[in-house]
Design a protein around this motif. Structure first.
Motif, PDB file in Angstrom:
ATOM      1  N   LEU A 112       0.808  -1.021  -0.005  1.00 40.83           N
ATOM      2  CA  LEU A 112      -0.187  -0.045  -0.136  1.00 40.83           C
ATOM      3  C   LEU A 112       0.772   1.093  -0.201  1.00 40.83           C
ATOM      4  N   ARG A 162      -6.935  -8.736   0.555  1.00 41.11           N
ATOM      5  CA  ARG A 162      -7.399  -7.776  -0.421  1.00 41.11           C
ATOM      6  C   ARG A 162      -8.959  -7.532  -0.288  1.00 41.11           C
ATOM      7  N   ARG A 174      -7.213   0.889   6.518  1.00 43.02           N
ATOM      8  CA  ARG A 174      -8.037   0.328   5.321  1.00 43.02           C
ATOM      9  C   ARG A 174      -9.617   0.436   5.749  1.00 43.02           C
ATOM     10  N   TYR A 226     -15.304  -3.645   1.800  1.00 41.96           N
ATOM     11  CA  TYR A 226     -15.114  -3.677   0.359  1.00 41.96           C
ATOM     12  C   TYR A 226     -16.072  -2.926  -0.865  1.00 41.96           C
ATOM     13  N   LEU A 245     -11.532  -3.009  -5.952  1.00 44.39           N
ATOM     14  CA  LEU A 245     -10.041  -2.583  -5.817  1.00 44.39           C
ATOM     15  C   LEU A 245      -9.278  -3.276  -6.737  1.00 44.39           C
ATOM     16  N   LEU A 246      -8.343  -2.304  -7.187  1.00 48.43           N
ATOM     17  CA  LEU A 246      -7.160  -3.050  -7.871  1.00 48.43           C
ATOM     18  C   LEU A 246      -6.269  -3.731  -7.157  1.00 48.43           C
ATOM     19  N   ASP A 247      -5.631  -4.527  -7.943  1.00 46.04           N
ATOM     20  CA  ASP A 247      -4.559  -5.651  -7.058  1.00 46.04           C
ATOM     21  C   ASP A 247      -3.247  -5.112  -7.752  1.00 46.04           C
ATOM     22  N   VAL A 252      -1.708  -1.121 -12.153  1.00 49.85           N
ATOM     23  CA  VAL A 252      -1.918   0.328 -11.513  1.00 49.85           C
ATOM     24  C   VAL A 252      -1.026   1.483 -11.587  1.00 49.85           C
ATOM     25  N   ALA A 306     -12.736   0.479 -10.146  1.00 51.46           N
ATOM     26  CA  ALA A 306     -11.677   0.073  -9.394  1.00 51.46           C
ATOM     27  C   ALA A 306     -10.574   1.133  -9.012  1.00 51.46           C
ATOM     28  N   ASN A 323     -11.529   3.749  -6.726  1.00 55.01           N
ATOM     29  CA  ASN A 323     -11.813   3.135  -5.130  1.00 55.01           C
ATOM     30  C   ASN A 323     -10.277   3.077  -5.087  1.00 55.01           C
ATOM     31  N   THR A 324      -9.399   2.558  -5.557  1.00 61.60           N
ATOM     32  CA  THR A 324      -8.002   2.398  -5.044  1.00 61.60           C
ATOM     33  C   THR A 324      -7.391   3.720  -4.755  1.00 61.60           C
ATOM     34  N   GLU A 370      -8.423   4.882  -1.530  1.00 61.67           N
ATOM     35  CA  GLU A 370      -7.928   4.064  -0.366  1.00 61.67           C
ATOM     36  C   GLU A 370      -6.417   4.613  -0.282  1.00 61.67           C
TER      37      GLU A 370
END
Length: 230
Positions: A39, A54, A85, A89, A94-96, A101, A136, A139-140, A143
């Motif tokens: 993160l 995640r 966090r 969810y 969310l992206l991994d 990314v 996504a 959202n990421t 975060e």
């Protein structure tokens, strides 16, 4: 946050359904994520980081993913990133790391870092979806903003400590970049000295280095430094 390449084959203890915190899992996560919190990109040592799900295991929709290899990520205990966090969810997901990314989220530092260490409020750490329709990514970015800037978070002391660590690191990189620019501009520079300084800066802007995406955002406009990006 950086992209990583995660091996498709899970560590043995996960394949056998034993534990998501087995020694082989921790070693694999540490290797895959280049020894950093996924993160905030703070360096982590084996035995010191938390394993984050995640897709949260407390959510009954994801209970079956407790030992899923692609749902496990290393987070630093230094700045409690896992605990800071959001617990729910978000719709849109969310992206991994590994899902683009670095291209889908703009991550940058705006402002003069050297001044920021003496005067607050001069630097912004910014996260924004490259495409506002990419939910996504939106959202990421939110975060990461929460982790780095404390937006909609009460753990401000951790936020301030993380920001301080990032800005101090960027300031130290700036000193090495300045030396590289100075040596490169000198017509009498020793080639060996120039090569050594180039290697020093290259290590500091590597994707393996702390806070890589934010560091790169500060120096990407310098062709001399951008040429050293891996």
């Amino acid at each position: 946050m950086i992209d990583v390449e995660r091996p498709t084959e899970a560590p043995a203890s996960l394949r056998e359904g034993k534990s998501h915190t087995g020694a082989d899992v921790l070693e694999a996560l540490h290797c895959v994520f280049l020894g950093k919190c996924y993160l905030c990109e703070t360096p982590v040592a084996l035995g010191t980081f938390e394993v984050d799900h995640r897709r949260p295991r407390a959510d009954e929709r994801f209970a079956h993913l407790i030992c899923a290899w692609d749902n496990l990520f290393p987070t630093c205990a230094t700045f409690d990133c896992n605990q800071r966090r959001r617990k729910s969810y978000p719709n849109g997901g969310l992206l991994d790391p590994g899902q683009g990314v670095e291209l889908r989220i703009l991550q940058r530092i705006d402002g003069v870092v050297s001044v920021s260490l003496r005067k607050s409020g001069t630097v912004d750490i910014v996260f924004r979806a490259a495409d506002p329709n990419d939910l996504a990514a939106v959202n990421t970015a939110e975060e990461l903003d929460r982790i780095h800037n404390g937006t909609r978070s009460s753990a401000i002391h951790k936020v301030n400590a993380l920001r301080r660590a990032i800005l101090e690191h960027v300031s130290s990189v700036n000193m090495e970049v300045y030396r590289l620019v100075s040596v490169s501009a000198s017509p009498t520079a020793d080639p060996a000295v120039l090569d050594e300084q180039r290697r020093r800066v290259q290590a500091l802007v590597s994707r393996r280095a702390p806070y890589a995406m934010l560091v790169r955002s500060v120096f990407a406009s310098l062709d001399l430094v951008r040429a050293l990006f891996d």
